[in-house]
Design a protein around this motif. Structure first.
Motif, PDB file in Angstrom:
ATOM      1  N   VAL A 271       0.754  -1.400   0.041  1.00 52.73           N
ATOM      2  CA  VAL A 271      -0.195   0.237   0.057  1.00 52.73           C
ATOM      3  C   VAL A 271       0.888   1.158  -0.095  1.00 52.73           C
ATOM      4  N   ALA A 272       0.400   2.342  -0.641  1.00 55.23           N
ATOM      5  CA  ALA A 272       0.911   3.554  -0.569  1.00 55.23           C
ATOM      6  C   ALA A 272      -0.171   4.539  -0.299  1.00 55.23           C
ATOM      7  N   LEU A 273       0.435   5.600   0.715  1.00 52.04           N
ATOM      8  CA  LEU A 273      -0.671   6.635   1.070  1.00 52.04           C
ATOM      9  C   LEU A 273       0.013   7.784   0.558  1.00 52.04           C
ATOM     10  N   ASP A 274      -0.753   8.636  -0.457  1.00 57.47           N
ATOM     11  CA  ASP A 274      -0.247   9.946  -1.352  1.00 57.47           C
ATOM     12  C   ASP A 274       0.957   9.602  -1.843  1.00 57.47           C
ATOM     13  N   GLN A 275       1.217   8.608  -2.527  1.00 56.74           N
ATOM     14  CA  GLN A 275       2.625   7.919  -3.176  1.00 56.74           C
ATOM     15  C   GLN A 275       3.721   7.640  -2.247  1.00 56.74           C
ATOM     16  N   GLU A 276       3.390   7.348  -1.071  1.00 55.73           N
ATOM     17  CA  GLU A 276       4.568   7.074  -0.269  1.00 55.73           C
ATOM     18  C   GLU A 276       4.180   5.680   0.263  1.00 55.73           C
ATOM     19  N   LEU A 277       5.096   4.540   0.308  1.00 58.17           N
ATOM     20  CA  LEU A 277       5.069   3.394   0.775  1.00 58.17           C
ATOM     21  C   LEU A 277       4.547   3.325   2.230  1.00 58.17           C
ATOM     22  N   ALA A 278       3.515   2.668   2.780  1.00 59.55           N
ATOM     23  CA  ALA A 278       3.295   2.555   4.212  1.00 59.55           C
ATOM     24  C   ALA A 278       2.842   1.343   4.694  1.00 59.55           C
ATOM     25  N   ASP A 279       2.698   1.116   5.929  1.00 61.83           N
ATOM     26  CA  ASP A 279       2.113  -0.124   6.715  1.00 61.83           C
ATOM     27  C   ASP A 279       0.715  -0.370   6.594  1.00 61.83           C
ATOM     28  N   PHE A 280       0.110  -1.587   6.702  1.00 60.68           N
ATOM     29  CA  PHE A 280      -1.507  -1.543   7.032  1.00 60.68           C
ATOM     30  C   PHE A 280      -1.914  -0.923   8.172  1.00 60.68           C
ATOM     31  N   ASP A 281      -0.949  -0.917   9.148  1.00 57.29           N
ATOM     32  CA  ASP A 281      -1.529  -0.014  10.430  1.00 57.29           C
ATOM     33  C   ASP A 281      -1.343   1.495  10.338  1.00 57.29           C
ATOM     34  N   ALA A 282      -1.066   2.075   8.896  1.00 58.44           N
ATOM     35  CA  ALA A 282      -0.781   3.528   8.896  1.00 58.44           C
ATOM     36  C   ALA A 282      -2.186   4.232   9.007  1.00 58.44           C
ATOM     37  N   PRO A 283      -2.314   5.306   9.774  1.00 63.35           N
ATOM     38  CA  PRO A 283      -3.447   6.071   9.891  1.00 63.35           C
ATOM     39  C   PRO A 283      -3.676   6.795   8.638  1.00 63.35           C
ATOM     40  N   LEU A 284      -5.224   6.859   8.314  1.00 59.08           N
ATOM     41  CA  LEU A 284      -5.643   7.596   7.108  1.00 59.08           C
ATOM     42  C   LEU A 284      -5.898   9.158   7.374  1.00 59.08           C
ATOM     43  N   SER A 285      -5.636   9.674   8.397  1.00 58.79           N
ATOM     44  CA  SER A 285      -5.810  11.186   8.805  1.00 58.79           C
ATOM     45  C   SER A 285      -5.175  11.866   7.806  1.00 58.79           C
ATOM     46  N   GLY A 286      -5.922  12.786   7.142  1.00 58.45           N
ATOM     47  CA  GLY A 286      -5.042  13.635   6.125  1.00 58.45           C
ATOM     48  C   GLY A 286      -4.692  12.968   4.872  1.00 58.45           C
ATOM     49  N   VAL A 287      -5.037  11.794   4.441  1.00 59.72           N
ATOM     50  CA  VAL A 287      -4.371  11.103   3.496  1.00 59.72           C
ATOM     51  C   VAL A 287      -5.589  11.406   2.313  1.00 59.72           C
ATOM     52  N   ARG A 288      -4.941  11.701   1.096  1.00 61.39           N
ATOM     53  CA  ARG A 288      -6.226  11.665  -0.012  1.00 61.39           C
ATOM     54  C   ARG A 288      -6.053  10.619  -1.055  1.00 61.39           C
ATOM     55  N   GLU A 289      -5.018   9.844  -1.275  1.00 62.50           N
ATOM     56  CA  GLU A 289      -5.096   8.763  -1.972  1.00 62.50           C
ATOM     57  C   GLU A 289      -4.469   7.611  -1.369  1.00 62.50           C
ATOM     58  N   VAL A 290      -4.859   6.254  -1.824  1.00 61.58           N
ATOM     59  CA  VAL A 290      -4.660   5.124  -1.401  1.00 61.58           C
ATOM     60  C   VAL A 290      -4.440   4.413  -2.375  1.00 61.58           C
ATOM     61  N   ALA A 291      -3.148   3.787  -2.600  1.00 63.09           N
ATOM     62  CA  ALA A 291      -2.910   2.684  -3.897  1.00 63.09           C
ATOM     63  C   ALA A 291      -2.620   1.368  -3.354  1.00 63.09           C
ATOM     64  N   PHE A 292      -3.166   0.330  -3.949  1.00 64.88           N
ATOM     65  CA  PHE A 292      -2.968  -1.102  -3.603  1.00 64.88           C
ATOM     66  C   PHE A 292      -2.394  -1.683  -4.678  1.00 64.88           C
ATOM     67  N   PHE A 293      -1.108  -2.438  -4.620  1.00 64.63           N
ATOM     68  CA  PHE A 293      -0.545  -3.082  -5.561  1.00 64.63           C
ATOM     69  C   PHE A 293       0.331  -4.312  -5.155  1.00 64.63           C
ATOM     70  N   PRO A 294       0.769  -5.255  -6.043  1.00 62.29           N
ATOM     71  CA  PRO A 294       1.498  -6.437  -5.553  1.00 62.29           C
ATOM     72  C   PRO A 294       3.002  -5.926  -5.106  1.00 62.29           C
ATOM     73  N   PRO A 295       3.641  -7.023  -4.564  1.00 62.22           N
ATOM     74  CA  PRO A 295       4.939  -6.475  -4.465  1.00 62.22           C
ATOM     75  C   PRO A 295       5.747  -6.219  -5.627  1.00 62.22           C
ATOM     76  N   MET A 296       6.749  -5.377  -5.566  1.00 61.02           N
ATOM     77  CA  MET A 296       7.394  -4.956  -6.864  1.00 61.02           C
ATOM     78  C   MET A 296       8.798  -5.949  -6.702  1.00 61.02           C
ATOM     79  N   THR A 297       9.218  -6.223  -8.224  1.00 58.48           N
ATOM     80  CA  THR A 297      10.378  -7.043  -8.154  1.00 58.48           C
ATOM     81  C   THR A 297      11.487  -6.539  -9.069  1.00 58.48           C
ATOM     82  N   GLY A 298      12.317  -6.708  -8.854  1.00 55.80           N
ATOM     83  CA  GLY A 298      13.462  -6.260  -9.721  1.00 55.80           C
ATOM     84  C   GLY A 298      13.623  -7.023 -10.893  1.00 55.80           C
ATOM     85  N   GLY A 299      14.455  -6.450 -11.718  1.00 56.95           N
ATOM     86  CA  GLY A 299      14.699  -7.453 -13.086  1.00 56.95           C
ATOM     87  C   GLY A 299      15.835  -6.852 -13.775  1.00 56.95           C
TER      88      GLY A 299
END
Length: 83
Positions: free
Chosen positions: A55-83
């Motif tokens: 998860v990212a909150l306002d384009q910053e990686l976050a934990d699931f226990d992160a507060p949503l106060s003041g957040v405008r955007e939440v993004a959910f995505f799979p783990p990223m891998t290098g290549g």
């Protein structure tokens, strides 16, 4: 509060949306996920294995226990891998 929620990769495919505006009273990412899971089966399926979701909150990686106060955007995505 109203949040813009973005879904990427297989989460987008399972839910059927790239993004949506969500009205929520959730105080944390975990609480938001629980609200989404309760909506209908496609959300429950998408969030069935949180070890495979990041998860990212306002384009910053976050934990699931992160507060949503003041957040405008939440993004959910799979783990990223290098290549």
């Amino acid at each position: 509060m109203t949040l813009r929620v973005l879904y990427f990769a297989w989460l987008r495919e399972r839910i059927g949306l790239a993004s949506e505006e969500v009205e929520t009273g959730a105080e944390t990412v975990t609480a938001l996920i629980e609200e989404l899971r309760a909506r209908e089966e496609r959300y429950a399926l998408a969030f069935s294995d949180l070890a495979s979701v990041r998860v990212a909150l306002d384009q910053e990686l976050a934990d699931f226990d992160a507060p949503l106060s003041g957040v405008r955007e939440v993004a959910f995505f799979p783990p990223m891998t290098g290549g």
